[in-house]
Design a protein around this motif. Sequence first.
Motif, PDB file in Angstrom:
ATOM      1  N   TYR A  32       1.359 -31.956 -11.886  1.00 47.70           N
ATOM      2  CA  TYR A  32       1.037 -30.589 -11.807  1.00 47.70           C
ATOM      3  C   TYR A  32       2.164 -29.848 -10.677  1.00 47.70           C
ATOM      4  N   ALA A  33       2.506 -28.624 -11.133  1.00 46.18           N
ATOM      5  CA  ALA A  33       3.129 -27.824 -10.137  1.00 46.18           C
ATOM      6  C   ALA A  33       1.964 -27.046  -9.484  1.00 46.18           C
ATOM      7  N   THR A  50       4.994 -21.677  -4.036  1.00 47.21           N
ATOM      8  CA  THR A  50       4.893 -22.598  -5.245  1.00 47.21           C
ATOM      9  C   THR A  50       5.602 -23.806  -4.849  1.00 47.21           C
ATOM     10  N   ASN A  52       7.049 -27.594  -6.876  1.00 48.79           N
ATOM     11  CA  ASN A  52       7.154 -28.590  -8.236  1.00 48.79           C
ATOM     12  C   ASN A  52       6.369 -29.650  -7.798  1.00 48.79           C
ATOM     13  N   GLN A  53       6.455 -30.387  -9.097  1.00 49.98           N
ATOM     14  CA  GLN A  53       5.955 -31.735  -9.066  1.00 49.98           C
ATOM     15  C   GLN A  53       6.118 -32.743  -8.195  1.00 49.98           C
ATOM     16  N   ILE A  57      11.358 -28.616  -5.300  1.00 49.34           N
ATOM     17  CA  ILE A  57      11.751 -27.043  -5.369  1.00 49.34           C
ATOM     18  C   ILE A  57      10.360 -26.121  -4.780  1.00 49.34           C
ATOM     19  N   ARG A  58      10.819 -25.523  -3.945  1.00 45.70           N
ATOM     20  CA  ARG A  58       9.591 -24.530  -3.326  1.00 45.70           C
ATOM     21  C   ARG A  58      10.222 -23.134  -3.288  1.00 45.70           C
ATOM     22  N   ASN A  59       9.048 -22.240  -3.555  1.00 46.37           N
ATOM     23  CA  ASN A  59       9.439 -20.808  -3.746  1.00 46.37           C
ATOM     24  C   ASN A  59       8.426 -20.130  -2.894  1.00 46.37           C
ATOM     25  N   THR A 101       2.120 -27.057 -17.640  1.00 49.26           N
ATOM     26  CA  THR A 101       3.369 -26.486 -18.128  1.00 49.26           C
ATOM     27  C   THR A 101       3.341 -25.063 -18.417  1.00 49.26           C
ATOM     28  N   SER A 103       4.052 -20.982 -18.020  1.00 44.59           N
ATOM     29  CA  SER A 103       3.926 -19.858 -16.807  1.00 44.59           C
ATOM     30  C   SER A 103       2.574 -19.540 -16.373  1.00 44.59           C
TER      31      SER A 103
END
Length: 118
Positions: A32-33, A50, A52-53, A57-59, A101, A103
Amino acid sequence: QVQLVESGGGLVQAGGSLRLSCAASGGTFSRYAMGWFRQAPGKEREQVATINQNGIIRNYADSVKGRFTISRDNAKNMVYLQMNSLKPEDTAVYYCAARLTGSSWDYWGQGTQVTVST
């Protein structure tokens, strides 16, 4: 079915720090993200950060860049939000969410209150 439980909220003075934690259970966490969201009274829910798994990747929302850090520990099924230099406008209920998965965010926690005083 994934269950998410947030903790770590509270009352803090402006300029202070808090670390939110989100414990996940009931699924394969590493698939899961994860995300942190917040909602202040009278305002729409806002995506804060956010990850990622695999945690690479971080936002971040522009409003928290440079002050908040999202991280995760897949071995412990945990995701964290380190919040520094808190401002009164950060006051909100903070929610943890999981996305497999697409959006849409599939699972949500119950939220934890963060209040920043002047």
